[in-house]
Design a protein around this motif. Structure first.
Motif, PDB file in Angstrom:
ATOM      1  N   GLY A 185      45.083  42.085  47.205  1.00 11.42           N
ATOM      2  CA  GLY A 185      45.679  40.969  47.506  1.00 11.42           C
ATOM      3  C   GLY A 185      45.916  39.859  46.929  1.00 11.42           C
ATOM      4  N   GLN A 186      45.219  39.455  46.010  1.00  7.30           N
ATOM      5  CA  GLN A 186      45.521  38.080  45.826  1.00  7.30           C
ATOM      6  C   GLN A 186      46.436  38.241  44.304  1.00  7.30           C
ATOM      7  N   THR A 187      47.251  37.280  43.931  1.00  5.38           N
ATOM      8  CA  THR A 187      47.894  36.899  43.350  1.00  5.38           C
ATOM      9  C   THR A 187      47.565  36.016  42.144  1.00  5.38           C
ATOM     10  N   LYS A 188      46.331  36.161  41.325  1.00  7.55           N
ATOM     11  CA  LYS A 188      45.701  35.008  41.310  1.00  7.55           C
ATOM     12  C   LYS A 188      45.380  35.833  39.244  1.00  7.55           C
ATOM     13  N   PRO A 189      46.464  34.163  38.553  1.00 12.88           N
ATOM     14  CA  PRO A 189      46.201  34.620  37.149  1.00 12.88           C
ATOM     15  C   PRO A 189      44.787  34.951  36.816  1.00 12.88           C
ATOM     16  N   VAL A 190      44.995  36.214  35.774  1.00 17.36           N
ATOM     17  CA  VAL A 190      43.411  36.031  34.724  1.00 17.36           C
ATOM     18  C   VAL A 190      43.635  35.522  33.364  1.00 17.36           C
ATOM     19  N   LEU A 191      42.490  34.284  33.130  1.00 16.19           N
ATOM     20  CA  LEU A 191      42.236  32.943  32.257  1.00 16.19           C
ATOM     21  C   LEU A 191      43.904  33.240  31.999  1.00 16.19           C
ATOM     22  N   PHE A 192      43.681  33.091  30.300  1.00 18.50           N
ATOM     23  CA  PHE A 192      45.166  32.936  30.188  1.00 18.50           C
ATOM     24  C   PHE A 192      46.596  33.693  30.167  1.00 18.50           C
ATOM     25  N   TYR A 193      46.197  35.291  30.542  1.00 15.42           N
ATOM     26  CA  TYR A 193      47.478  36.504  31.145  1.00 15.42           C
ATOM     27  C   TYR A 193      48.340  35.710  31.621  1.00 15.42           C
ATOM     28  N   GLY A 194      47.936  35.482  32.450  1.00 16.87           N
ATOM     29  CA  GLY A 194      48.433  34.844  34.260  1.00 16.87           C
ATOM     30  C   GLY A 194      49.635  34.003  33.594  1.00 16.87           C
ATOM     31  N   THR A 195      49.153  33.129  33.055  1.00 18.66           N
ATOM     32  CA  THR A 195      50.188  32.080  32.671  1.00 18.66           C
ATOM     33  C   THR A 195      51.733  32.313  31.236  1.00 18.66           C
TER      34      THR A 195
END
Length: 156
Positions: free
Chosen positions: A141-151
């Motif tokens: 349930g976290q909105t934590k970006p994955v590496l550079f994909y989240g940016t």
């Protein structure tokens, strides 16, 4: 002769302590509370426990939104469409689903690089590992970006 304020006994004028109860005349003269007398209790003003700052990464998430977030990451373009339009509640789209629709779209677009022989195949392995990490974050349930994909923001 002076009278002890604590027990009322008659004591010599030059006595520092009462011979009956032990009252300290020197402390009474300096303004301290008499020995043996109850000390005044001062209470701290009521303070509410500090509230942890809410962060959208750790906001509570609807279980149905978690499933749609996982589908968005796993199923590519179809999952992105389901997540983006499936989380519409009373005209409001969930920030959580918008985040995972964006993650899924970015992962699906970068998966197209896998068509290129050799280098693309290695990239596909990296992309698959990032997809697994994104699924784990969606399950939590976290909105934590994955590496550079989240940016990378395609869906705002």
């Amino acid at each position: 002769m002076k009278t002890c304020p604590k027990c009322g006994a008659q004591i010599a004028d030059d006595a520092g302590f009462c011979t009956v109860c032990g009252f300290n005349f020197g402390a009474a003269a300096s303004g301290a509370a008499p020995q043996g007398a109850p000390q005044p209790q001062y209470q701290q003003p009521y303070q509410q426990a500090p509230v942890a700052a809410s962060h959208p990464m750790y906001a509570p998430v609807n279980p149905c939104d978690k499933v749609l977030g996982i589908v968005a990451v796993m199923c590519g373009f179809i999952g992105v469409i389901l997540a983006y339009f499936g989380g519409d509640v009373n005209g409001q789209r969930s920030d959580y689903l918008r985040f995972y629709a964006n993650e899924g779209l970015v992962l699906a677009l970068f998966a197209l690089i896998g068509i290129i022989p050799f280098i693309g195949w290695l990239w596909s392995i990296f992309n698959f590992v990032c997809m697994i990490i994104a699924i784990v974050y969606a399950c939590k349930g976290q909105t934590k970006p994955v590496l550079f994909y989240g940016t990378i923001r395609i869906i705002k």
